[in-house]
Design a protein around this motif. Structure first.
Motif, PDB file in Angstrom:
ATOM      1  N   ARG A 161      17.312   0.217  10.238  1.00 59.19           N
ATOM      2  CA  ARG A 161      16.802   0.676  11.539  1.00 59.19           C
ATOM      3  C   ARG A 161      15.723  -0.280  12.063  1.00 59.19           C
ATOM      4  O   ARG A 161      15.742  -0.672  13.222  1.00 59.19           O
ATOM      5  CB  ARG A 161      16.244   2.092  11.383  1.00 59.19           C
ATOM      6  CG  ARG A 161      15.938   2.786  12.662  1.00 59.19           C
ATOM      7  CD  ARG A 161      15.437   4.192  12.420  1.00 59.19           C
ATOM      8  NE  ARG A 161      15.503   4.500  11.000  1.00 59.19           N
ATOM      9  CZ  ARG A 161      15.830   5.680  10.488  1.00 59.19           C
ATOM     10  NH1 ARG A 161      16.071   6.680  11.249  1.00 59.19           N
ATOM     11  NH2 ARG A 161      15.872   5.888   9.199  1.00 59.19           N
ATOM     12  N   THR A 162      14.796  -0.688  11.191  1.00 57.30           N
ATOM     13  CA  THR A 162      13.708  -1.590  11.588  1.00 57.30           C
ATOM     14  C   THR A 162      14.239  -2.957  11.990  1.00 57.30           C
ATOM     15  O   THR A 162      13.890  -3.491  13.053  1.00 57.30           O
ATOM     16  CB  THR A 162      12.694  -1.739  10.431  1.00 57.30           C
ATOM     17  OG1 THR A 162      12.159  -0.448  10.130  1.00 57.30           O
ATOM     18  CG2 THR A 162      11.575  -2.697  10.799  1.00 57.30           C
ATOM     19  N   LEU A 182      11.205  -0.682   1.691  1.00 59.16           N
ATOM     20  CA  LEU A 182      11.693   0.344   2.616  1.00 59.16           C
ATOM     21  C   LEU A 182      12.988   0.946   2.062  1.00 59.16           C
ATOM     22  O   LEU A 182      13.693   0.295   1.282  1.00 59.16           O
ATOM     23  CB  LEU A 182      11.995  -0.260   3.989  1.00 59.16           C
ATOM     24  CG  LEU A 182      10.837  -0.840   4.788  1.00 59.16           C
ATOM     25  CD1 LEU A 182      11.355  -1.453   6.090  1.00 59.16           C
ATOM     26  CD2 LEU A 182       9.801   0.228   5.088  1.00 59.16           C
ATOM     27  N   ASP A 191      15.809   2.807   6.503  1.00 56.92           N
ATOM     28  CA  ASP A 191      14.644   2.358   7.282  1.00 56.92           C
ATOM     29  C   ASP A 191      14.674   0.848   7.500  1.00 56.92           C
ATOM     30  O   ASP A 191      14.294   0.360   8.561  1.00 56.92           O
ATOM     31  CB  ASP A 191      13.343   2.769   6.609  1.00 56.92           C
ATOM     32  CG  ASP A 191      13.046   4.255   6.765  1.00 56.92           C
ATOM     33  OD1 ASP A 191      13.652   4.908   7.644  1.00 56.92           O
ATOM     34  OD2 ASP A 191      12.206   4.770   5.992  1.00 56.92           O
ATOM     35  N   ILE A 234      10.151  -8.619   7.018  1.00 52.14           N
ATOM     36  CA  ILE A 234      10.124  -7.205   6.648  1.00 52.14           C
ATOM     37  C   ILE A 234       9.958  -7.164   5.134  1.00 52.14           C
ATOM     38  O   ILE A 234      10.799  -7.684   4.395  1.00 52.14           O
ATOM     39  CB  ILE A 234      11.429  -6.493   7.083  1.00 52.14           C
ATOM     40  CG1 ILE A 234      11.588  -6.578   8.601  1.00 52.14           C
ATOM     41  CG2 ILE A 234      11.426  -5.043   6.597  1.00 52.14           C
ATOM     42  CD1 ILE A 234      12.938  -6.112   9.114  1.00 52.14           C
TER      43      ILE A 234
END
Length: 189
Positions: free
Chosen positions: A151-152, A144, A148, A140
């Motif tokens: 959550r991701t 972000l 976010d 990732i």
């Protein structure tokens, strides 16, 4: 490959295996582990990031300072964002510290999912034989929002937990296997 590694936590196995999976890793660990006879000795003699969970604000600052220092030396930082070991089947839910660390470090985060709890108990010792599955997911990227990111990361990790379980049910006579890639993914900002 300096970056942030976020892994679910089901047993002592992954703490030990991380040293092989991620050479020269700096593991974020709670200071109270120093009281455990063998583990305490190891942590005292290893360059780990030890935090005192009793003082949250000071711990976050110290964790960030030590994580930046580790990254500057080319060492990845591993954190178990659930904060403690969880039993197999419990949903993945991060504590707040990991989102702070993700934002502060500004480096890619590598989600890692494993099923060590199927073979090693919460008490720390192996309970039955089998092959532990380790999945290294897509990194990732930084940038972000903290919310976010959380959550991701939780969503992709929870989905992988389900996929591992489906493979185990589909082939009960076979161990799920070792899914860690032969090459570490590149973690680039």
């Amino acid at each position: 490959m300096p970056g942030l590694i976020v892994s679910n936590h089901q047993s002592t196995w992954e703490t030990l295996a991380a040293l092989i999976l991620f050479p020269d890793v700096a593991i974020v660990a709670k200071r109270e582990l120093l009281r455990i006879p063998v583990m305490g000795w190891y942590l005292r003699h290893s360059p780990m990031i030890l935090i005192d969970r009793a003082s949250a604000a000071a711990s976050l600052r110290e964790m960030t300072v030590q994580s930046r220092a580790a990254l500057a030396l080319g060492r990845p930082v591993l954190i178990f964002p659930e904060g403690t070991r969880k039993a197999v089947g419990e949903p993945i839910e991060f504590r707040r510290g990991v989102e702070f660390l993700y934002k502060a470090l500004g480096v890619p985060a590598l989600p890692v999912v494993l099923d060590s709890g199927c073979f090693w108990g919460l008490g720390g010792l192996p309970e039955r034989s089998g092959v532990i599955t380790v999945s290294l997911l897509e990194p990732i990227n930084p940038g972000l929002s903290a919310k976010d990111f959380t959550r991701t990361a939780q969503a992709v990790m929870q989905a992988e937990v389900g996929a591992i379980e489906k493979r185990r049910v589909a082939a009960p006579g076979l161990s799920a296997g070792w899914l860690a890639s032969s090459q570490m993914p590149e973690l680039r900002p």
